[in-house]
Design a protein around this motif. Structure first.
Motif, PDB file in Angstrom:
ATOM      1  N   VAL A 160      48.786  -5.092  61.061  1.00 29.95           N
ATOM      2  CA  VAL A 160      48.258  -5.254  62.419  1.00 29.95           C
ATOM      3  C   VAL A 160      48.013  -3.893  63.068  1.00 29.95           C
ATOM      4  O   VAL A 160      47.002  -3.678  63.759  1.00 29.95           O
TER       5      VAL A 160
ATOM      6  N   GLN B  37      42.360  -6.011  57.544  1.00 28.99           N
ATOM      7  CA  GLN B  37      43.386  -6.974  57.132  1.00 28.99           C
ATOM      8  C   GLN B  37      43.152  -7.488  55.727  1.00 28.99           C
ATOM      9  O   GLN B  37      44.101  -7.859  55.030  1.00 28.99           O
TER      10      GLN B  37
ATOM     11  N   HIS C  32      49.390 -10.384  58.371  1.00 31.83           N
ATOM     12  CA  HIS C  32      49.800 -10.373  59.779  1.00 31.83           C
ATOM     13  C   HIS C  32      51.084  -9.567  59.999  1.00 31.83           C
ATOM     14  O   HIS C  32      51.719  -9.687  61.062  1.00 31.83           O
TER      15      HIS C  32
END
Length: 743
Positions: free
Chosen positions: A685, A670, A680
């Motif tokens: 993800v 991430q 996100h």
């Protein structure tokens, strides 16, 4: 047709373009004729008048006929309209008109020929490069079309003489005609009898009828090679009945059919002259008589050997002593010489510039030159020359070498010139693709040769500068002498260095060969040692059952040992995640539970096998039954062990260590710069989840490997402390003693 000519490499074709770029004509160049223009003494080096004459001859013989732009028409040649099978073959023999006389008579080939076919057929066969039989068929087709005639010359006695080949069209062009009654159409003419033969006598060429067998065996009258022509061979001798054929040899008599005198020309003795003398059946009669009686048996005696066998033995003896039959062998060898180039198109293109030299070679020399040309073409292909361009390149090399010599006419020894000077590659430097300073693969000047020349020129310039600096007062002649002396010294030093480097290379090669031989000897010794050890191992008894020559372990006990190993491995894999590794009792309990579960599965599989098998077959061969049961147990374990391994990885993937590794991988993915603006998001993800799953799997595999290593070390330590019982004294598991139902 044009693509075929282009691929042949014999004709170069260029197209002439019109005003709009279309093809309006062809410009054809026959390469052998073009290459022969500057070669002194070449047969194809013709003048303009000779070319015109040759062209008119070809038009008159095989031209198809055409109309010119000015309205004039060139009629078709003698065989120009001939089409179909054999048309091309029939055109070639008519090239003999180039050597025809004004009477139309053609010059026939010399030497020994096939007497069954005749000299005319042999001439056509040699021109075509085929057999005499094929040449005779071509000649017959030409005769059927009236293009050639075989003429028999008449003698004063009315018998036919040797045949001659005549082209009526050539004779007609010179205002001459060929007598129709002299032409032989269907072989030899029938002889006209001079007398009216009675019915009870034999006619000419016919043996008289008789009810008794001949008393004397006939012998050949003459060697087959001296008969003039097969068509008239039977008409050159008087007909005789076979009963009175003479039994003497041609070498002893004069060859007359009615000869009765001896070799000395004396009168024949009386009929009983030899009957008054003692006769030895082993050596024959002691007296002398006529040539017919000499060496032969008397009346009532059995001949020891037929006259035909004696004649054959005399011919064999003459051949062994250097007689005439050896000449026939030499003539046969000479007939094997091929007039034309080899049939291979690549060789025909490559040897085209030296076709005249090829004709001067013997049969053996032609074979050697053909083999050398093939080897040179293969060498050109190996150095990078295209396969289709190698023949043309070799032809150019031969052309250049002929130009250096001054033409084919100045080559006195064709075979030696071709083998040693014409065909071999001449490298002027160390490069393998160099040939007379030209690269074979590119056709450009050899750069390596240029470097060699540059180095030599630089050396000469440097030496000149040194001489001028050290000896400034020399005259031009003295300076040249000093310069040449120093260059010779430098060449001698280079030659000595070259010899030293060559000797060093030989020594290194010898060392490499010795090392290679030693390595091969060592490998052979290793293979022999392994084979001996394997032989000794194969002679060992089985550790479990004592079976002889089982290699230390028979098939059944081999399966059982591997099964025990897999059971222990499955117990360790299960204990790696289900038990506390520091608690030996817990580990032992897990391994015992796994063993019990696997033994139950093995018994079920063995029971299924026993129920499916034939009881009688199992009872007849108990050893095979035991082996099959052991293999069934092993197969069951091999299918169960991957399940234990997968379960262990799944359980270890849920441990805190694996979870921590997965979280770190998720956050790391991430935090990459291309996901920082939206860590996100769906893409971030997805990628982070995949990285976490991969990290969890790697962590589980690492934990399993580490725990298995720890368990094996603990098991090895316990084994060293406890004394293991011998293999034969251990109690076998329950699944070892499975028996068929009803036993």
């Amino acid at each position: 047709m044009v693509p075929v000519l282009r691929r042949s490499g014999v004709v170069s074709i260029d197209t002439a373009e019109g005003d709009y770029g279309q093809d309006v004509g062809l410009k054809c160049k026959v390469l052998p004729l073009w290459a022969a223009q500057d070669v002194l003494g070449h047969r194809l080096n013709l003048s303009k008048k000779e070319y015109a004459t040759l062209w008119r001859r070809l038009e008159a013989v095989m031209g198809p006929g055409w109309a010119h732009r000015d309205g004039s028409v060139t009629p078709a040649g003698l065989i120009g309209m001939r089409t179909g099978r054999g048309a091309a073959t029939d055109r070639l023999p008519l090239l003999l008109v180039l050597e025809a006389r004004e009477s139309g008579r053609l010059r026939l080939c010399g030497g020994a020929v096939d007497t069954r076919r005749g000299r005319a057929a042999a001439t056509v066969a040699r021109l075509l490069g085929c057999s005499a039989a094929a040449g005779e068929r071509v000649l017959e087709r030409l005769e059927d079309q009236g293009l050639v005639l075989r003429v028999r010359l008449r003698t004063g006695s009315g018998l036919s003489n040797r045949s001659r080949l005549v082209v009526p069209a050539v004779a007609a062009a010179h205002g001459r005609t060929v007598a129709a009654d002299d032409a032989l159409q269907d072989g030899a003419e029938a002889l006209e009898p001079g007398f009216s033969d009675p019915d009870v006598t034999a006619g000419p060429g016919e043996a008289p009828g008789t009810d008794t067998d001949p008393q004397v065996s006939g012998v050949p009258v003459a060697d087959a090679t001296v008969v003039a022509d097969s068509d008239v061979a039977a008409a050159l001798h008087t007909d005789h009945p076979p009963v009175v054929s003479r039994s003497g040899s041609d070498e002893l008599s004069g060859g007359f059919s009615v000869e009765g005198r001896g070799v000395d020309g004396r009168r024949p003795d009386r009929a009983c002259v030899r009957e008054d003398q003692a006769v030895d059946r082993e050596t024959g009669a002691a007296g002398t008589g006529s040539s017919v009686a000499e060496g032969g048996p008397l009346r009532g005696e059995q001949p020891k050997e037929s006259p035909v066998d004696e004649w054959a033995a005399q011919r064999a003896a003459g051949a062994g002593a250097g007689g005439r039959p050896k000449a026939a062998v030499w003539e046969t060898a000479q007939q094997q010489r091929r007039v034309g180039l080899p049939a291979d198109l690549r060789l025909r293109v490559a040897l085209g510039p030296v076709s005249w030299l090829w004709e001067r070679l013997s049969g053996w020399q032609q074979d050697q030159v053909e083999a050398a040309a093939k080897a040179e073409l293969m060498r050109l292909t190996d150095v990078g020359v295209a396969s289709e361009g190698a023949p043309r390149l070799l032809a150019d090399r031969l052309t250049d070498r002929l130009r250096e010599t001054g033409g084919e006419a100045l080559v006195t020894t064709p075979y030696g010139w071709l083998i040693r000077r014409g065909l071999p590659q001449r490298q002027t430097c160390s490069h393998r693709k160099c040939d007379d300073g030209v690269r074979l693969d590119t056709g450009e000047e050899c750069e390596n040769c240029g470097n060699v020349i540059h180095l030599r020129r630089a050396l000469r310039a440097r030496t000149c500068a040194e001489v001028d600096r050290e000896l400034p007062g020399l005259t031009d002649g003295e300076r040249q002498c000093v310069l040449e002396e120093r260059l010779r010294e430098h060449a001698a030093v280079e030659a000595e260095d070259f010899v030293w480097r060559r000797e060093r290379a030989r020594e290194q090669q010898a060392r490499r060969d010795a090392a290679r031989a030693a390595a091969a000897e060592w490998a052979e010794a290793e293979r022999a040692a392994v084979a001996a050890a394997d032989t000794v191992r194969q002679a060992l008894l089985c550790e479990g059952c004592g079976q002889p020559r089982a290699g230390g372990l028979c098939e059944t006990y081999g399966y059982r040992r591997r099964t025990e190993t897999l059971i222990a491995e499955a117990g360790l894999v299960a204990a790696a995640w289900a038990a506390d590794l520091t608690d030996a009792a817990a580990v032992a309990a897990v391994r015992a539970a796994v063993r019990a579960c696997l033994e139950a599965a093995i018994r079920m599989a063995q029971d299924d096998f026993l129920r499916a098998a034939d009881p009688d077959g199992l009872a007849e061969n108990p050893d095979a039954t035991e082996s099959a049961l052991a293999f069934t147990a092993l197969h069951t374990l091999e299918q169960s062990l991957p399940e234990y391994h997968s379960s262990a990885l799944d359980q270890l993937g849920r441990t805190p260590e694996a979870d921590a590794e997965a979280r770190r991988a998720y956050k790391t993915e991430q935090g990459r710069r291309w996901y920082r603006h939206n860590p996100h998001g769906a893409d971030a993800v997805t990628v982070a989840t995949k990285a976490a799953h991969t990290a969890r799997e790697r962590a589980a595999e690492y934990l399993l490997a580490a725990r298995l290593k720890q368990l094996r070390e603990q098991a090895a330590a316990r084994t060293e402390q406890a004394t293991a019982a011998p293999w034969t004294e251990r109690s076998p598991p329950a699944w070892w003693t499975a028996t068929p139902p009803g036993r």
